[in-house]
Design a protein around this motif. Structure first.
Motif, PDB file in Angstrom:
ATOM      1  N   GLY A  51      62.547  75.968  56.554  1.00  0.00           N
ATOM      2  CA  GLY A  51      61.857  76.878  57.756  1.00  0.00           C
ATOM      3  C   GLY A  51      61.067  78.250  57.218  1.00  0.00           C
ATOM      4  O   GLY A  51      59.934  78.286  57.094  1.00  0.00           O
ATOM      5  N   ALA A  52      61.156  78.426  55.646  1.00  0.00           N
ATOM      6  CA  ALA A  52      60.387  79.476  55.552  1.00  0.00           C
ATOM      7  C   ALA A  52      59.517  78.375  55.039  1.00  0.00           C
ATOM      8  O   ALA A  52      58.157  79.453  54.680  1.00  0.00           O
ATOM      9  CB  ALA A  52      61.714  79.929  53.552  1.00  0.00           C
ATOM     10  N   TYR A  53      59.183  77.455  54.461  1.00  0.00           N
ATOM     11  CA  TYR A  53      58.029  76.709  53.952  1.00  0.00           C
ATOM     12  C   TYR A  53      57.007  77.086  54.763  1.00  0.00           C
ATOM     13  O   TYR A  53      56.238  76.883  54.942  1.00  0.00           O
ATOM     14  CB  TYR A  53      58.063  75.309  52.956  1.00  0.00           C
ATOM     15  N   PHE A  54      57.375  76.439  56.133  1.00  0.00           N
ATOM     16  CA  PHE A  54      56.669  75.964  57.008  1.00  0.00           C
ATOM     17  C   PHE A  54      55.935  77.347  57.862  1.00  0.00           C
ATOM     18  O   PHE A  54      55.168  77.998  58.174  1.00  0.00           O
ATOM     19  CB  PHE A  54      57.460  75.874  58.226  1.00  0.00           C
ATOM     20  N   ALA A  55      56.952  78.961  57.802  1.00  0.00           N
ATOM     21  CA  ALA A  55      55.916  80.281  57.836  1.00  0.00           C
ATOM     22  C   ALA A  55      55.136  80.610  57.273  1.00  0.00           C
ATOM     23  O   ALA A  55      54.385  80.755  57.347  1.00  0.00           O
ATOM     24  CB  ALA A  55      57.644  80.963  57.284  1.00  0.00           C
ATOM     25  N   PHE A  56      55.572  80.401  55.500  1.00  0.00           N
ATOM     26  CA  PHE A  56      54.624  80.183  54.723  1.00  0.00           C
ATOM     27  C   PHE A  56      53.355  79.696  55.167  1.00  0.00           C
ATOM     28  O   PHE A  56      51.988  80.141  54.777  1.00  0.00           O
ATOM     29  CB  PHE A  56      54.888  80.345  53.541  1.00  0.00           C
ATOM     30  N   THR A  57      53.139  78.525  55.576  1.00  0.00           N
ATOM     31  CA  THR A  57      52.144  77.281  55.802  1.00  0.00           C
ATOM     32  C   THR A  57      51.360  78.083  57.290  1.00  0.00           C
ATOM     33  O   THR A  57      50.193  77.888  56.857  1.00  0.00           O
ATOM     34  CB  THR A  57      52.544  75.738  55.824  1.00  0.00           C
ATOM     35  N   ALA A 213      62.622  84.808  54.599  1.00  0.00           N
ATOM     36  CA  ALA A 213      61.618  84.639  54.141  1.00  0.00           C
ATOM     37  C   ALA A 213      60.895  86.442  53.074  1.00  0.00           C
ATOM     38  O   ALA A 213      60.255  85.962  51.969  1.00  0.00           O
ATOM     39  CB  ALA A 213      59.736  83.792  54.497  1.00  0.00           C
ATOM     40  N   PRO A 214      60.683  87.111  54.208  1.00  0.00           N
ATOM     41  CA  PRO A 214      59.860  88.305  52.925  1.00  0.00           C
ATOM     42  C   PRO A 214      60.496  89.414  53.004  1.00  0.00           C
ATOM     43  O   PRO A 214      60.067  90.229  51.430  1.00  0.00           O
ATOM     44  CB  PRO A 214      59.604  88.873  54.366  1.00  0.00           C
ATOM     45  N   MET A 215      61.806  88.607  52.803  1.00  0.00           N
ATOM     46  CA  MET A 215      62.998  89.436  51.876  1.00  0.00           C
ATOM     47  C   MET A 215      63.614  88.466  50.273  1.00  0.00           C
ATOM     48  O   MET A 215      63.229  89.618  49.462  1.00  0.00           O
ATOM     49  CB  MET A 215      64.324  89.807  52.394  1.00  0.00           C
ATOM     50  N   ARG A 216      63.427  87.532  50.649  1.00  0.00           N
ATOM     51  CA  ARG A 216      64.183  86.916  49.625  1.00  0.00           C
ATOM     52  C   ARG A 216      62.654  86.079  49.131  1.00  0.00           C
ATOM     53  O   ARG A 216      63.097  85.004  47.654  1.00  0.00           O
ATOM     54  CB  ARG A 216      65.073  85.014  49.799  1.00  0.00           C
ATOM     55  N   VAL A 218      60.189  82.611  49.092  1.00  0.00           N
ATOM     56  CA  VAL A 218      60.348  80.966  48.935  1.00  0.00           C
ATOM     57  C   VAL A 218      59.906  81.070  48.235  1.00  0.00           C
ATOM     58  O   VAL A 218      59.501  80.105  47.573  1.00  0.00           O
ATOM     59  CB  VAL A 218      58.876  81.069  50.221  1.00  0.00           C
ATOM     60  N   TYR A 219      61.089  79.230  47.811  1.00  0.00           N
ATOM     61  CA  TYR A 219      61.091  78.465  46.263  1.00  0.00           C
ATOM     62  C   TYR A 219      62.486  77.509  47.042  1.00  0.00           C
ATOM     63  O   TYR A 219      63.047  77.595  47.996  1.00  0.00           O
ATOM     64  CB  TYR A 219      61.741  79.462  45.271  1.00  0.00           C
TER      65      TYR A 219
END
Length: 294
Positions: A51-57, A213-216, A218-219
């Motif tokens: 979810g975090a990686y898709f949000a980044f993309t 994602a904005p707080m922690r 993305v890795y």
């Protein structure tokens, strides 16, 4: 004596709510899936990470955090539908260890695939400008985005409660958790219900990943870290119990946040001490007797 600042203590308490909210979204997904399907989903953390990686993309393609907030969980949820339909469904009626091993292996595959596609270096997701900065709460300044994360979690919990309590599908889900044989006898296709519940639980994991994602950051290993905390929450709250997932998630979030303030060296082990204490006093968890049907 520890010099305790009221504003710092309040900040830690609010930070605990944010962490607790992320854990609640994750734990509710796990509890939904286990409560109805008795499947222990070890891939939950990896899907949270997706979810975090898709949000980044999506953020990179659309320049819109709001698009990422909506689309990323839906994409992850769709992947959850496919996992249930083509992988987990084949294991129904077999040993409970089989889905556990499958989802554990799937989590490893997802993590390695992410490293191949996005690389091993951590990424960052910026919150929208509207949610940047801090707001004065009267007794402290607190980041606006973290308040937004708390509000989203609360809204999702209310929406989920209305869905389970006020809709026919929610009634079927709760009945299926209590007596699946009777539900089948009424001519209801439980396979579709399981598909919906698994997809919904995974969607919540994807949403948690976007919010975190904005707080922690993305890795690739971010899911490994949180899945351990989530299983602690589920065990403390009671396996399959939604009220337990909510109460335990918020409790663990506050305990971790406050321990980080008072005794940072204990922050990584305090949740296991809490789990051990709860299991000694109440082996079924705080709400172990309650489930989806309650």
């Amino acid at each position: 004596m520890i010099d305790i600042s009221a504003s710092a203590l309040a900040a830690q308490a609010f930070t605990g709510l944010v962490l607790g909210g992320i854990l609640v979204l994750m734990a509710i997904g796990l509890s939904l899936i286990f409560g109805l399907m008795t499947v222990v989903n070890f891939s939950h953390g990896a899907l949270y990470m997706l979810g975090a990686y898709f949000a980044f993309t999506i953020l990179g393609l659309t320049r819109s955090f709001w698009a990422a907030l909506v689309l990323a969980p839906l994409i992850v949820g769709t992947l959850g539908f496919l996992i249930e339909r083509f992988l987990i469904r084949r294991l129904y009626g077999r040993s409970p260890d089989d889905p556990l091993l499958l989802t554990f292996g799937l989590s490893l595959v997802i993590v390695e695939t992410v490293k191949l596609l996005w690389g091993k270096i951590g990424l960052t997701v910026d919150p929208p400008r509207d949610l940047a900065g801090a707001v004065n709460l009267g007794f402290m300044n607190f980041p606006i985005y973290r308040l937004f994360a708390i509000a989203v979690t609360a809204a999702v919990l209310v929406g989920l409660w209305l869905f389970l309590e006020k809709t026919n599908i929610g009634l079927v889900i709760r009945a299926g958790a209590r007596d699946p044989l009777m539900v089948r006898a009424l001519g209801i296709d439980l396979g579709r219900v399981w598909l919906l519940v698994f997809g919904l639980g995974i969607t919540l994991a994807g949403l948690a990943g976007v919010l975190a994602a904005p707080m922690r950051g993305v890795y690739a290993e971010m899911g490994v870290e949180i899945i351990i905390e989530c299983f602690v929450v589920v065990v403390v709250g009671g396996m399959g119990s939604l009220p337990g997932a909510i109460v335990a998630g918020l409790l663990i979030g506050e305990i971790v946040s406050l321990t980080t303030y008072f005794a940072p060296k204990l922050a990584e082990i305090v949740i296991f001490l809490v789990m051990a204490a709860v299991l000694l006093i109440r082996p079924s968890g705080l709400f172990g007797e309650a489930g989806l049907a309650e």
